[in-house]
Design a protein around this motif. Structure first.
Motif, PDB file in Angstrom:
ATOM      1  N   SER A  47      11.923  -7.035   7.852  1.00 51.23           N
ATOM      2  CA  SER A  47      12.933  -6.634   6.891  1.00 51.23           C
ATOM      3  C   SER A  47      12.195  -5.896   5.781  1.00 51.23           C
ATOM      4  N   PRO A  48      12.268  -4.577   5.764  1.00 48.89           N
ATOM      5  CA  PRO A  48      11.529  -3.837   4.727  1.00 48.89           C
ATOM      6  C   PRO A  48      12.268  -3.952   3.391  1.00 48.89           C
ATOM      7  N   PRO A  49      11.679  -3.468   2.309  1.00 49.03           N
ATOM      8  CA  PRO A  49      12.451  -3.381   1.078  1.00 49.03           C
ATOM      9  C   PRO A  49      13.642  -2.450   1.324  1.00 49.03           C
ATOM     10  N   TYR A  50      14.793  -2.746   0.715  1.00 50.06           N
ATOM     11  CA  TYR A  50      16.007  -1.947   0.990  1.00 50.06           C
ATOM     12  C   TYR A  50      16.215  -0.816  -0.027  1.00 50.06           C
ATOM     13  N   ASN A  51      15.259  -0.647  -0.923  1.00 51.60           N
ATOM     14  CA  ASN A  51      15.376   0.391  -1.958  1.00 51.60           C
ATOM     15  C   ASN A  51      16.540   0.116  -2.917  1.00 51.60           C
ATOM     16  N   GLY A  83      16.132  -1.801  -5.788  1.00 50.87           N
ATOM     17  CA  GLY A  83      15.661  -2.177  -7.120  1.00 50.87           C
ATOM     18  C   GLY A  83      15.467  -3.677  -7.249  1.00 50.87           C
ATOM     19  N   LEU A  84      15.205  -4.365  -6.149  1.00 52.43           N
ATOM     20  CA  LEU A  84      14.957  -5.818  -6.221  1.00 52.43           C
ATOM     21  C   LEU A  84      13.665  -6.079  -6.990  1.00 52.43           C
ATOM     22  N   ALA A  85      13.626  -7.245  -7.623  1.00 58.33           N
ATOM     23  CA  ALA A  85      12.479  -7.572  -8.486  1.00 58.33           C
ATOM     24  C   ALA A  85      11.357  -8.233  -7.686  1.00 58.33           C
ATOM     25  N   TYR A  86      10.671  -7.442  -6.838  1.00 62.84           N
ATOM     26  CA  TYR A  86       9.482  -7.974  -6.173  1.00 62.84           C
ATOM     27  C   TYR A  86       8.375  -8.088  -7.199  1.00 62.84           C
ATOM     28  N   ASP A 135      10.776  -1.368  -6.033  1.00 68.92           N
ATOM     29  CA  ASP A 135      11.766  -1.129  -4.989  1.00 68.92           C
ATOM     30  C   ASP A 135      12.781  -0.042  -5.379  1.00 68.92           C
ATOM     31  N   ARG A 136      12.277   1.089  -5.859  1.00 69.61           N
ATOM     32  CA  ARG A 136      13.211   2.142  -6.278  1.00 69.61           C
ATOM     33  C   ARG A 136      12.541   3.486  -6.078  1.00 69.61           C
ATOM     34  N   ASP A 141      12.352  10.104  -0.365  1.00 71.60           N
ATOM     35  CA  ASP A 141      11.012   9.530  -0.337  1.00 71.60           C
ATOM     36  C   ASP A 141      11.026   8.248   0.500  1.00 71.60           C
ATOM     37  N   TYR A 142      12.055   7.411   0.272  1.00 70.06           N
ATOM     38  CA  TYR A 142      12.176   6.154   1.027  1.00 70.06           C
ATOM     39  C   TYR A 142      12.292   6.443   2.519  1.00 70.06           C
ATOM     40  N   LEU A 143      13.149   7.405   2.875  1.00 68.86           N
ATOM     41  CA  LEU A 143      13.372   7.708   4.297  1.00 68.86           C
ATOM     42  C   LEU A 143      12.108   8.283   4.943  1.00 68.86           C
TER      43      LEU A 143
END
Ligand SMILES: C[S@@+](CC[C@H](N)C(=O)[O-])C[C@H]1O[C@@H](n2cnc3c(N)ncnc32)[C@H](O)[C@@H]1O
Length: 276
Positions: free
Chosen positions: A44-48, A50-53, A58-59, A64-66
């Motif tokens: 399960s990768p980061p979903y982009n 903005g979660l607080a890892y 995560d933003r 860029d993410y794709l």
């Protein structure tokens, strides 16, 4: 002046029983891994979102993410054996509803989409709800109760343990009527796997985005993984996939860029090994 990119963490490896836990950047580590060496990838990768890892930001921009995830997908295809499976768990959000589908379109050049499983985290059957969900406070959007598990393979022809990983018939008369050899049927592509109820953040290992161990267990069972299989999670987080690997006697390889999460994964895995 262009800001200097933060230094990537040094790669650190730790062996624990038959498993290897690696603190490092997943793309760098994957590039050094042997080709065709892995049976099953569950991640399960980061979903982009903005979660607080703790350390990963995560933003990214969507492109860029794709690009990043497509490159990682290419490396996963390289390290995966010809009969291997890649179970990719990802979800969209109200702000990025297309993201999982855009990613699948990108990965189409690399993999066949053999199955698309819907992981149901919470469901209302008649008036009774099962499982927990994060309520969405909106006039436009309904609560998101599901996530995707894309089952990607090289050619779309991987033979699965669909009956062994299946469920018993509710209506037993089906067994004789339809000539089934055993009281088991395929579980299908909708998996209800709720989170365990937790009272404190600590019980979620101070990580904002874990999945329940039953999810990687179901993926490994469907692939037919067992003792000696090599299982990789390139975004290991707290090591949930490695726990599932340990429980079936498989060899786990986990990668995460955050030292704290790698430590947590080691602790969780050690506790399971000690209990067995
Ligand atoms: C959604 S979480 C995975 C959680 C895991 N499934 C669990 O149950 O604990 C994604 C993880 O990817 C890690 N991560 C983000 N970027 C990374 C990178 N470039 N290399 C390695 N790990 C990365 C984050 O630290 C985070 O723990």
């Amino acid at each position: 002046m262009k800001a200097k990119a933060p230094a990537l963490p040094r790669t650190v490896r730790r062996a624990l029983g038959p498993h290897v836990l690696i603190r490092g950047d997943t793309l760098r580590v994957l590039r050094r891994m042997e080709a065709q060496s892995v049976d099953v990838v569950v991640t399960s990768p980061p979903y982009n979102l903005g979660l607080a890892y703790t350390s990963y930001r995560d933003r990214r921009t969507e492109d860029d993410y794709l690009d990043w995830m497509t490159e990682i997908g290419g490396e996963i295809a390289r390290v995966m054996k010809p009969g291997g499976s890649f179970f990719l768990n990802i979800a969209g959000s109200s702000s990025q509803p297309w993201l999982p589908f855009e990613l699948m379109v990108r990965l189409r050049t690399v993999f066949a989409l053999q199955n698309h499983i819907t992981w149901v985290k919470s469901i209302a059957i008649d008036d009774v709800t099962h499982g927990h969900f994060k309520p969405v406070n909106s006039h436009r959007f309904v609560n998101r109760n599901h996530e995707h598990v894309f089952h990607l393979t090289h050619q779309g022809d991987v033979r699965l343990a669909r009956i062994a990983a299946g469920v018993p018939f509710t209506d037993k008369s089906n067994i004789v009527r339809r000539g089934h050899a055993q009281d088991r049927r395929c579980r299908g592509d909708t998996w209800f796997i709720p989170y365990e109820t937790v009272q404190a953040k600590r019980q979620k290992f101070d990580h904002p985005g874990t999945f329940p161990v039953a999810l990687p267990q179901a993926c490994l069972a469907l692939h037919g993984a067992g003792p000696g299989s090599v299982v990789l999670d390139p975004f290991m987080g707290t090591g949930t996939t490695l726990l599932a690997a340990e429980l079936i006697g498989a060899h786990g390889i986990g990668i995460d860029c955050d030292l704290g999460y790698v430590r947590t994964a080691c602790e969780r895995l050690s506790a399971v090994i000690a209990r067995e």
